[in-house]
Write a protein that holds these residues in place. Structure first.
Motif, mmCIF file in Angstrom:
data_model
loop_
_atom_site.group_PDB
_atom_site.id
_atom_site.type_symbol
_atom_site.label_atom_id
_atom_site.label_comp_id
_atom_site.label_asym_id
_atom_site.label_seq_id
_atom_site.Cartn_x
_atom_site.Cartn_y
_atom_site.Cartn_z
ATOM 1 N N GLY A 51 -6.283 -10.693 -22.510
ATOM 2 C CA GLY A 51 -5.898 -11.849 -22.064
ATOM 3 C C GLY A 51 -6.089 -11.410 -20.380
ATOM 4 N N ASP A 52 -5.080 -10.420 -19.920
ATOM 5 C CA ASP A 52 -4.560 -10.198 -18.976
ATOM 6 C C ASP A 52 -6.041 -9.303 -18.095
ATOM 7 O OD1 ASP A 52 -2.175 -10.900 -19.021
ATOM 8 O OD2 ASP A 52 -0.946 -9.899 -18.650
ATOM 9 N N PHE A 53 -6.145 -9.126 -16.390
ATOM 10 C CA PHE A 53 -6.154 -8.348 -15.516
ATOM 11 C C PHE A 53 -4.898 -8.027 -15.493
ATOM 12 C CE2 PHE A 53 -10.295 -11.059 -13.233
ATOM 13 C CZ PHE A 53 -11.010 -10.277 -14.398
ATOM 14 N N ILE A 54 -4.885 -6.056 -15.020
ATOM 15 C CA ILE A 54 -4.224 -5.023 -14.648
ATOM 16 C C ILE A 54 -5.024 -5.045 -13.146
ATOM 17 C CG2 ILE A 54 -2.202 -3.414 -15.308
ATOM 18 C CD1 ILE A 54 -3.216 -4.336 -18.312
ATOM 19 N N THR A 55 -4.521 -5.359 -12.342
ATOM 20 C CA THR A 55 -4.587 -4.379 -11.123
ATOM 21 C C THR A 55 -3.665 -3.601 -10.845
ATOM 22 O OG1 THR A 55 -5.594 -6.439 -10.106
ATOM 23 C CG2 THR A 55 -5.023 -4.583 -8.829
ATOM 24 N N MET A 56 -3.697 -2.241 -11.007
ATOM 25 C CA MET A 56 -3.633 -0.707 -10.628
ATOM 26 C C MET A 56 -3.933 -0.470 -8.989
ATOM 27 S SD MET A 56 -3.389 0.905 -14.385
ATOM 28 C CE MET A 56 -4.516 0.330 -15.122
ATOM 29 N N ASP A 57 -2.781 0.258 -8.249
ATOM 30 C CA ASP A 57 -2.962 0.581 -6.738
ATOM 31 C C ASP A 57 -1.648 1.177 -6.655
ATOM 32 O OD1 ASP A 57 -3.200 0.922 -4.586
ATOM 33 O OD2 ASP A 57 -3.276 -1.400 -3.003
ATOM 34 N N PHE A 58 -2.695 2.708 -6.329
ATOM 35 C CA PHE A 58 -1.508 3.619 -6.246
ATOM 36 C C PHE A 58 -1.849 4.940 -5.405
ATOM 37 C CE2 PHE A 58 -3.267 6.808 -10.076
ATOM 38 C CZ PHE A 58 -4.409 5.583 -10.579
ATOM 39 N N GLY A 59 -0.910 6.016 -5.435
ATOM 40 C CA GLY A 59 -1.434 6.707 -4.834
ATOM 41 C C GLY A 59 -0.254 8.038 -4.755
ATOM 42 N N CYS A 60 -0.437 9.107 -4.493
ATOM 43 C CA CYS A 60 0.270 10.183 -4.623
ATOM 44 C C CYS A 60 0.103 10.891 -3.033
ATOM 45 C CB CYS A 60 -0.343 11.303 -5.551
ATOM 46 S SG CYS A 60 -1.898 12.406 -5.097
ATOM 47 N N VAL A 61 1.418 12.000 -3.281
ATOM 48 C CA VAL A 61 1.383 12.822 -1.752
ATOM 49 C C VAL A 61 0.978 14.449 -2.287
ATOM 50 C CG1 VAL A 61 2.825 13.344 -0.055
ATOM 51 C CG2 VAL A 61 2.715 11.125 -0.715
ATOM 52 N N TYR A 62 0.356 14.895 -1.519
ATOM 53 C CA TYR A 62 -0.261 16.313 -2.319
ATOM 54 C C TYR A 62 -0.354 17.036 -0.694
ATOM 55 C CZ TYR A 62 -2.952 20.273 -4.320
ATOM 56 O OH TYR A 62 -2.836 21.583 -3.402
ATOM 57 N N GLN A 63 0.598 18.037 -0.864
ATOM 58 C CA GLN A 63 0.635 18.953 0.600
ATOM 59 C C GLN A 63 0.771 17.627 1.991
ATOM 60 O OE1 GLN A 63 -1.766 22.379 0.352
ATOM 61 N NE2 GLN A 63 -1.519 22.649 -2.040
ATOM 62 N N GLY A 64 1.527 16.434 1.804
ATOM 63 C CA GLY A 64 1.669 16.036 3.021
ATOM 64 C C GLY A 64 0.031 14.846 3.343
ATOM 65 N N TYR A 65 0.017 15.170 1.842
ATOM 66 C CA TYR A 65 -2.115 14.432 2.261
ATOM 67 C C TYR A 65 -1.593 13.456 1.230
ATOM 68 C CZ TYR A 65 -3.337 16.515 6.135
ATOM 69 O OH TYR A 65 -3.741 16.801 7.344
ATOM 70 N N CYS A 66 -1.835 12.079 1.515
ATOM 71 C CA CYS A 66 -1.707 10.578 0.693
ATOM 72 C C CYS A 66 -3.223 10.539 0.293
ATOM 73 C CB CYS A 66 -1.178 9.259 1.240
ATOM 74 S SG CYS A 66 0.141 9.446 2.255
#
Ligand SMILES: [Mn+2]
Length: 357
Positions: free
Chosen positions: A210-225
């Motif tokens: 019954g949960d909403f799960i909010t996933m907000d994420f990101g990575c750095v690849y060769q300096g870029y986000c």
């Protein structure tokens, strides 16, 4: 060496009658020279680019900052080395990054170089960084693709009883496995009632049916986000959850349709806000609709109620409407897009229909 970028800096220096411009921040150093080490100062003059760094980084600087003249901090402190270099090059007037220097660093510099010769400049390089070139867009696209792939890998692993932190770790592990050097910001996994907190970083809370799960994420690849948000549900959803989810999705869809070069940030903000307003949910969306992304996770220009500047072509910017109902939960959906003359190109490809695991 990034000559086109350097030329833009030199042109702006000419306008301000600056003999030299000093870069002290990591991102601007990489942007102008290609050097990714964590320590180094760059002095741009009308004829050359000098990269000053220490013993640890000389070999790396030689490889990465081709075309730069290398100066090694050796017998003197950085400010003394800089003063000597300026004397040798007859650099009198110097621009500095006022928004990237500590008061201490400024005082040290002002002890060496006449204070009157120093011009503090805010956002001097950042202004140029607003519009991304082809190479940057390719790196941002790959960074976002890594996040897409990580999510696709992790979704089937999410089960009741797993903690938010475990989900965050799996996302981060997959992004690293796919070539990321790290995360672009602390991973947000907010489930159930916690999803009403727009920036709820992952905790030891277990996800439940019954949960909403909010996933907000990101990575750095060769300096870029990269930056992506998806909200999914676990097991089942009720009618209200469906209503809220569909509203956020419509707000994002309408905003995406409206984006093109030449519109202002506040116009796009209003498109999303109006969807919520019309449905009686206007007060549950309280943050900017988007921010630019590049070497840093939050760059200009932005979509916000106060953003009256026009968005130029080849801005890379997030579109992230959300609704947050205190003590109930929330939904956010975020894509990263490249602004074009008559629309935008979406770099995010993860599905957006409501996923119920
Ligand atoms: Mn974002």
């Amino acid at each position: 060496m990034r000559w086109k970028r350097i030329e833009k800096i030199q042109a702006k220096m000419k306008e301000l009658d600056l003999d030299g411009f000093l870069v002290t921040s990591k991102e601007n150093r990489q942007y102008l020279t290609g050097f990714t080490g964590t320590f180094g100062w760059v002095l741009v003059t009308q004829s050359n680019v000098y990269l000053m760094t220490d013993f640890r980084y000389i070999e790396q600087a030689q490889q990465q900052a081709r075309g730069c003249k290398l100066v090694r901090f050796q017998h003197h402190t950085p400010v003394v080395t800089l003063r000597m270099l300026m004397e040798e090059l007859e650099v009198i007037t110097l621009g500095i990054e006022s928004d990237r220097m500590t008061v201490d660093e400024f005082e040290l510099l002002a002890n060496q170089v006449r204070r009157k010769a120093i011009t503090p400049l805010k956002g001097f390089v950042d202004q140029i960084r607003r519009v991304k070139d082809e190479e940057e867009i390719a790196l941002l696209a790959r960074a976002e693709e890594i996040s897409d792939q990580a999510l696709a890998h992790v979704l089937p692993m999410i089960k009741p009883g797993m903690t938010e932190r475990e989900i965050a770790m799996e996302l981060e592990f997959q992004m690293r496995r796919l070539g990321a050097s790290g995360v672009s910001f602390e991973t947000i996994v907010a489930s159930g009632k916690r999803s009403s907190m727009p920036h709820g970083v992952a905790t030891d809370k277990k996800v439940e049916i019954g949960d909403f799960i909010t996933m907000d994420f990101g990575c750095v690849y060769q300096g870029y986000c990269s930056d992506i948000t998806r909200t999914i549900a676990l097991g089942k959803v009720d009618e209200k959850q469906e209503t809220v989810y569909n509203l956020v999705r419509k707000a994002q869809e309408d905003a995406l349709q409206a984006i093109k070069a030449g519109v202002t940030g506040s116009e796009i903000q209003a498109v999303a806000q109006n969807v919520f307003q019309d449905a009686g949910y206007g007060s549950f969306f309280g943050h900017g609709l988007g921010h630019s992304v590049g070497l840093e996770i939050h760059e200009e220009p932005r979509f916000s109620p106060k953003a009256d500047e026009v968005i130029p072509e080849n801005t890379v910017i997030t579109v992230e409407p959300g609704l947050y109902l205190p003590n109930w939960g929330g939904v956010r959906i975020e894509d990263l897009v490249v602004v074009k003359k008559d629309g935008c190109i979406n770099l995010t490809h993860s599905p957006k229909e409501l996923i119920i695991l």
